[in-house]
Structure formats: C-alpha cells, structure tokens
Design a protein around this motif. Sequence first.
Motif, PDB file in Angstrom:
ATOM      1  N   TRP A  52       0.924  -1.111   0.090  1.00  0.00           N
ATOM      2  CA  TRP A  52      -0.158   0.086  -0.251  1.00  0.00           C
ATOM      3  C   TRP A  52       0.889   1.327  -0.119  1.00  0.00           C
ATOM      4  CZ3 TRP A  52      -5.148  -0.772  -0.745  1.00  0.00           C
ATOM      5  CH2 TRP A  52      -5.788  -2.000  -0.474  1.00  0.00           C
ATOM      6  N   ARG A  53       0.351   2.466  -0.200  1.00  0.00           N
ATOM      7  CA  ARG A  53       0.920   3.737  -0.554  1.00  0.00           C
ATOM      8  C   ARG A  53       1.623   3.977   0.934  1.00  0.00           C
ATOM      9  NH1 ARG A  53      -2.354   8.181  -2.714  1.00  0.00           N
ATOM     10  NH2 ARG A  53      -3.542   8.020  -1.199  1.00  0.00           N
ATOM     11  N   VAL A  54       1.198   3.648   1.833  1.00  0.00           N
ATOM     12  CA  VAL A  54       1.682   3.959   3.406  1.00  0.00           C
ATOM     13  C   VAL A  54       2.917   2.751   3.705  1.00  0.00           C
ATOM     14  CG1 VAL A  54      -0.217   5.100   4.049  1.00  0.00           C
ATOM     15  CG2 VAL A  54      -0.217   2.691   4.551  1.00  0.00           C
ATOM     16  N   GLY A  55       2.828   1.913   2.711  1.00  0.00           N
ATOM     17  CA  GLY A  55       3.934   1.058   3.078  1.00  0.00           C
ATOM     18  C   GLY A  55       3.695  -0.492   3.635  1.00  0.00           C
ATOM     19  N   ASN A  56       2.577  -0.691   4.303  1.00  0.00           N
ATOM     20  CA  ASN A  56       2.225  -1.668   4.844  1.00  0.00           C
ATOM     21  C   ASN A  56       1.844  -2.897   3.427  1.00  0.00           C
ATOM     22  OD1 ASN A  56       0.051  -0.160   4.431  1.00  0.00           O
ATOM     23  ND2 ASN A  56      -1.142  -1.791   5.145  1.00  0.00           N
ATOM     24  N   THR A  57       2.115  -4.116   4.018  1.00  0.00           N
ATOM     25  CA  THR A  57       2.199  -5.299   2.803  1.00  0.00           C
ATOM     26  C   THR A  57       1.309  -6.173   3.445  1.00  0.00           C
ATOM     27  OG1 THR A  57       3.730  -6.524   3.753  1.00  0.00           O
ATOM     28  CG2 THR A  57       4.614  -4.696   2.239  1.00  0.00           C
ATOM     29  N   ASN A  58       0.684  -6.846   2.079  1.00  0.00           N
ATOM     30  CA  ASN A  58      -0.090  -7.987   2.282  1.00  0.00           C
ATOM     31  C   ASN A  58       0.364  -9.257   1.413  1.00  0.00           C
ATOM     32  OD1 ASN A  58      -2.679  -5.422   1.954  1.00  0.00           O
ATOM     33  ND2 ASN A  58      -2.554  -6.831   3.929  1.00  0.00           N
ATOM     34  N   TYR A  59       0.001 -10.378   2.022  1.00  0.00           N
ATOM     35  CA  TYR A  59       0.446 -11.529   1.212  1.00  0.00           C
ATOM     36  C   TYR A  59      -0.662 -12.658   1.290  1.00  0.00           C
ATOM     37  CZ  TYR A  59       5.200  -9.830   1.551  1.00  0.00           C
ATOM     38  OH  TYR A  59       6.274  -8.972   1.326  1.00  0.00           O
ATOM     39  N   ALA A  60      -0.719 -13.342   0.327  1.00  0.00           N
ATOM     40  CA  ALA A  60      -1.419 -14.707   0.240  1.00  0.00           C
ATOM     41  C   ALA A  60      -0.993 -15.562   1.257  1.00  0.00           C
ATOM     42  CB  ALA A  60      -1.549 -15.272  -1.328  1.00  0.00           C
ATOM     43  N   VAL A  63       1.829 -17.980   0.046  1.00  0.00           N
ATOM     44  CA  VAL A  63       3.073 -17.533  -0.032  1.00  0.00           C
ATOM     45  C   VAL A  63       3.943 -16.907   1.111  1.00  0.00           C
ATOM     46  CG1 VAL A  63       2.652 -17.408  -2.437  1.00  0.00           C
ATOM     47  CG2 VAL A  63       2.748 -15.216  -1.131  1.00  0.00           C
ATOM     48  N   LYS A  64       3.143 -16.767   2.258  1.00  0.00           N
ATOM     49  CA  LYS A  64       3.744 -16.059   3.343  1.00  0.00           C
ATOM     50  C   LYS A  64       4.727 -16.596   3.860  1.00  0.00           C
ATOM     51  CE  LYS A  64      -0.612 -13.728   5.342  1.00  0.00           C
ATOM     52  NZ  LYS A  64      -1.585 -13.761   6.457  1.00  0.00           N
ATOM     53  N   GLY A  65       5.610 -15.767   4.037  1.00  0.00           N
ATOM     54  CA  GLY A  65       7.124 -16.394   4.870  1.00  0.00           C
ATOM     55  C   GLY A  65       8.092 -17.001   3.716  1.00  0.00           C
ATOM     56  N   ARG A  66       7.659 -16.879   2.333  1.00  0.00           N
ATOM     57  CA  ARG A  66       8.176 -17.429   0.916  1.00  0.00           C
ATOM     58  C   ARG A  66       8.693 -16.197   0.166  1.00  0.00           C
ATOM     59  NH1 ARG A  66       6.708 -21.091  -2.197  1.00  0.00           N
ATOM     60  NH2 ARG A  66       4.548 -20.834  -1.998  1.00  0.00           N
ATOM     61  N   PHE A  67       7.446 -15.302   0.129  1.00  0.00           N
ATOM     62  CA  PHE A  67       7.689 -14.271  -0.884  1.00  0.00           C
ATOM     63  C   PHE A  67       8.051 -13.050  -0.153  1.00  0.00           C
ATOM     64  CE2 PHE A  67       5.231 -16.460  -4.775  1.00  0.00           C
ATOM     65  CZ  PHE A  67       6.021 -17.649  -4.693  1.00  0.00           C
ATOM     66  N   THR A  68       8.370 -12.013  -0.910  1.00  0.00           N
ATOM     67  CA  THR A  68       8.717 -10.787  -0.388  1.00  0.00           C
ATOM     68  C   THR A  68       8.577  -9.887  -1.355  1.00  0.00           C
ATOM     69  OG1 THR A  68      10.327 -11.594   1.451  1.00  0.00           O
ATOM     70  CG2 THR A  68      10.110  -9.147   1.189  1.00  0.00           C
ATOM     71  N   ILE A  69       7.495  -8.888  -1.128  1.00  0.00           N
ATOM     72  CA  ILE A  69       7.394  -7.827  -2.168  1.00  0.00           C
ATOM     73  C   ILE A  69       8.197  -6.452  -1.910  1.00  0.00           C
ATOM     74  CG2 ILE A  69       5.405  -6.980  -0.841  1.00  0.00           C
ATOM     75  CD1 ILE A  69       4.244  -6.316  -3.893  1.00  0.00           C
ATOM     76  N   SER A  70       8.650  -5.858  -2.604  1.00  0.00           N
ATOM     77  CA  SER A  70       9.605  -4.700  -2.258  1.00  0.00           C
ATOM     78  C   SER A  70       9.313  -3.776  -3.650  1.00  0.00           C
ATOM     79  CB  SER A  70      10.924  -4.877  -2.134  1.00  0.00           C
ATOM     80  OG  SER A  70      11.530  -5.559  -3.204  1.00  0.00           O
ATOM     81  N   ARG A  71       9.899  -2.496  -3.353  1.00  0.00           N
ATOM     82  CA  ARG A  71       9.783  -1.373  -4.307  1.00  0.00           C
ATOM     83  C   ARG A  71      10.878  -0.525  -4.314  1.00  0.00           C
ATOM     84  NH1 ARG A  71       4.609   1.973  -2.516  1.00  0.00           N
ATOM     85  NH2 ARG A  71       4.938   3.259  -4.267  1.00  0.00           N
ATOM     86  N   ASP A  72      11.356  -0.006  -5.253  1.00  0.00           N
ATOM     87  CA  ASP A  72      12.447   0.798  -5.395  1.00  0.00           C
ATOM     88  C   ASP A  72      11.862   2.530  -6.135  1.00  0.00           C
ATOM     89  OD1 ASP A  72      14.619   2.675  -6.080  1.00  0.00           O
ATOM     90  OD2 ASP A  72      15.836   0.865  -6.151  1.00  0.00           O
ATOM     91  N   ASN A  73      11.360   3.180  -5.327  1.00  0.00           N
ATOM     92  CA  ASN A  73      10.698   4.348  -5.803  1.00  0.00           C
ATOM     93  C   ASN A  73      11.676   4.971  -6.840  1.00  0.00           C
ATOM     94  OD1 ASN A  73       8.379   3.823  -4.533  1.00  0.00           O
ATOM     95  ND2 ASN A  73       9.026   4.935  -2.570  1.00  0.00           N
ATOM     96  N   ALA A  74      12.817   5.150  -6.431  1.00  0.00           N
ATOM     97  CA  ALA A  74      13.776   5.882  -7.344  1.00  0.00           C
ATOM     98  C   ALA A  74      13.706   5.350  -8.795  1.00  0.00           C
ATOM     99  CB  ALA A  74      15.115   5.998  -6.754  1.00  0.00           C
ATOM    100  N   LYS A  75      13.771   3.735  -8.934  1.00  0.00           N
ATOM    101  CA  LYS A  75      13.831   3.352 -10.197  1.00  0.00           C
ATOM    102  C   LYS A  75      12.179   3.021 -10.812  1.00  0.00           C
ATOM    103  CE  LYS A  75      18.227   0.841  -9.325  1.00  0.00           C
ATOM    104  NZ  LYS A  75      18.744  -0.330  -9.363  1.00  0.00           N
TER     105      LYS A  75
END
Length: 115
Positions: A52-60, A63-75
């Motif tokens: 989410w825009r404020v930075g919190n994340t949700n996972y199915a 995939v919890k514990g195995r997948f990690t979502i991240s973002r690089d705003n500069a790129k």
Amino acid sequence: QVQLVESGGGLVQARGSLRPSCAASGSIFSADAIGWYRQSPGKQLEFVARIWRVGNTNYADAVKGRFTISRDNAKNTMYLQMNSLKPEDTAVYYCYVRTETALYWGQGTQATVSS
C-alpha cells in the motif's frame, strides 16, 4: 498512463528462488497500491502480494514466509522475491499498479518450478 514491463521469470527447481521485477514508465510513488497476481493453467487469477502507499504489505496465505514484495521508488520498479519455490507456484505472474483513477497491468512473466 502507466506502462508496466515485467522480467525475471524463468525455470527453477523446487526449493529454488526467482525474483521477478516490474518496471513502470511513470512514478509509482503515489499509487494507492502496487502488487502481484498470478494465474496457473486452468485456474483463476490469484492474489499474491501488495504494498500500500503507506508501506504496509499483504500476502496470500500460500506464499507467506516465502515471498517478499518490495519497491524502489527511485527506479519506479517493484520486485517479488520468491524463495523456497514449489511446483504449485508455477504460474504467469502479473504486476499491477492501482491509482485513484485507473488500474494498470503488466504483460506477465512465466515462472516454472520443476519438482
């Protein structure tokens, strides 16, 4: 208008890792949410993860514990680190960006996990 280009799928053995990425043509900093869905053969589109825009994340749960979502705003790029992959993770992975007025999708990247 935002265009999304995915890369980083591929073929990997079970318990291996992949890191798909999704590059946006415009800024994703102010998007309401960005994330990933997937679709396996013969199955419906399935939610995987979001930030989410404020930075919190949700996972199915799958995939919890195995997948990690991240973002690089500069790129203007988001990533999905996928570890401990299982054959049932085999799917086309689609990234999306949701703004106040529109929803944009990437073209998809195939991830195949062999047993």
